[in-house]
Design an enzyme around this catalytic site. Structure first.
Site, PDB file in Angstrom:
ATOM      1  N   ASP A  87       0.862  -1.106  -0.183  1.00  0.00           N
ATOM      2  CA  ASP A  87      -0.091  -0.425  -0.422  1.00  0.00           C
ATOM      3  C   ASP A  87       0.483   0.884   0.010  1.00  0.00           C
ATOM      4  O   ASP A  87       0.362   2.607   0.431  1.00  0.00           O
ATOM      5  CB  ASP A  87      -1.237  -0.037   1.041  1.00  0.00           C
ATOM      6  N   GLU A  88       1.916   1.249  -0.243  1.00  0.00           N
ATOM      7  CA  GLU A  88       2.449   2.356  -0.621  1.00  0.00           C
ATOM      8  C   GLU A  88       3.133   2.828  -1.912  1.00  0.00           C
ATOM      9  O   GLU A  88       3.585   1.758  -3.318  1.00  0.00           O
ATOM     10  CB  GLU A  88       4.362   2.263  -0.044  1.00  0.00           C
TER      11      GLU A  88
END
Length: 301
Positions: free
Chosen positions: A223-224
């Site tokens: 989720d980066e």
């Protein structure tokens, strides 16, 4: 075949055209031009299967035309046979190295040799196109995140290096935003990866709506995410873009009638203020992003 002859010698053009027409087994539509500029204009207006391109012409030679064509995708989609009145082997090698599909000395041109050259050049070009398309497909897979279609970490780092180099010459700043979705792990763990993937895709769409087309955007993993903003003249620009992203991502997500909340933490770093190398800039932005998550502030510059 649709054939373009680019040759300033009228006698040579007539001879080649006669050989093409005399072969009753093939029908050819033939266009003649006398120089490179006319040749480039002709291929802008019409698609040709083959170009018979003379090496030695006034002002610009055939190799210059070939290089200009190959540099423009819309103009380079044609098989090329270089021709020359010279039988110098060094010239032949120079022509072949420029990228045509064949080379024919004019003294060796016969009806049979010319028609064989047309067929072979077209087939070679088609094979080269297939290989090139395969290469582009593999390259795209190697550089892109399969879920979102964004650049992956490797490709993003290469883009960042180029962006820094370009802005170094222009003496502009480059901003790097590192983003991490809050509460995403909980969504993944409780609702499953398919829901998590949908949230990621919707998040990408929302962030895209806050960016200009020329700004680099990548999924670094999980989720980066990261965003490159080039040509920074005013530091306030960074905060404005970050705040737009925060506002968009903080809006509730809807999934099968269910409302899901997933905010984002953002950290920024600026070249050359914070770092002068791409990997150092990524590290600084990542530290700022983790600090913003830790202290509960959505954005840390």
């Amino acid at each position: 075949m649709n054939i373009l002859i680019v040759d300033d010698d009228l006698v040579d053009r007539k001879l080649i055209k006669k050989m093409l027409i005399s072969d009753g087994s093939h029908h050819h539509d033939i266009t003649e031009v006398t120089c490179v500029s006319e040749g480039l204009k002709a291929i802008e207006d019409t698609h040709f299967d083959i170009i018979l391109l003379d090496y030695n012409m006034p002002k610009e030679d055939g190799i210059e035309m070939l290089i200009e064509m190959r540099a423009k995708p819309k103009l380079g989609n044609t098989a090329i046979i270089m021709i020359s009145s010279s039988e110098n082997s060094a010239l032949a090698i120079e022509c072949i190295e420029a990228g045509p599909q064949d080379f024919l000395p004019k003294g060796d041109i016969t009806r049979d040799s010319l028609n064989k050259a047309l067929i072979y050049a077209k087939k070679r070009f088609e094979a080269e196109q297939r290989m090139h398309n395969s290469y582009l497909a593999v390259k795209h897979m190697a550089e892109r995140d399969q879920l979102t279609g964004l650049s992956n970490r490797y490709h993003f780092e290469e883009i960042l290096k180029v962006m820094i180099a370009n802005n170094k010459r222009a003496k502009n700043c480059v901003a790097l935003l590192a983003l991490d979705l809050d509460n995403f792990k909980n969504i993944n763990d409780t609702l499953g990866h398919s829901v998590g993937d949908e949230i990621l895709i919707q998040t990408v769409e929302r962030i895209h709506s806050c960016l200009r087309q020329n700004e680099g955007f990548a999924r670094l993993g999980g989720d980066e995410f990261a965003v490159i903003i080039g040509g920074i003249c005013n530091i306030n620009q960074i905060g404005m873009i970050a705040n737009r992203i925060l506002a968009e991502v903080s809006k509730p997500f809807l999934h099968e009638g269910r409302t899901l909340n997933c905010s984002v933490s953002i950290g920024s770093a600026i070249y050359p203020n914070d770092a002068t190398e791409s990997h150092e800039l990524l590290k600084c932005a990542d530290i700022a992003m983790k600090w913003s998550s830790k202290i509960g502030h959505s954005f840390v510059a």
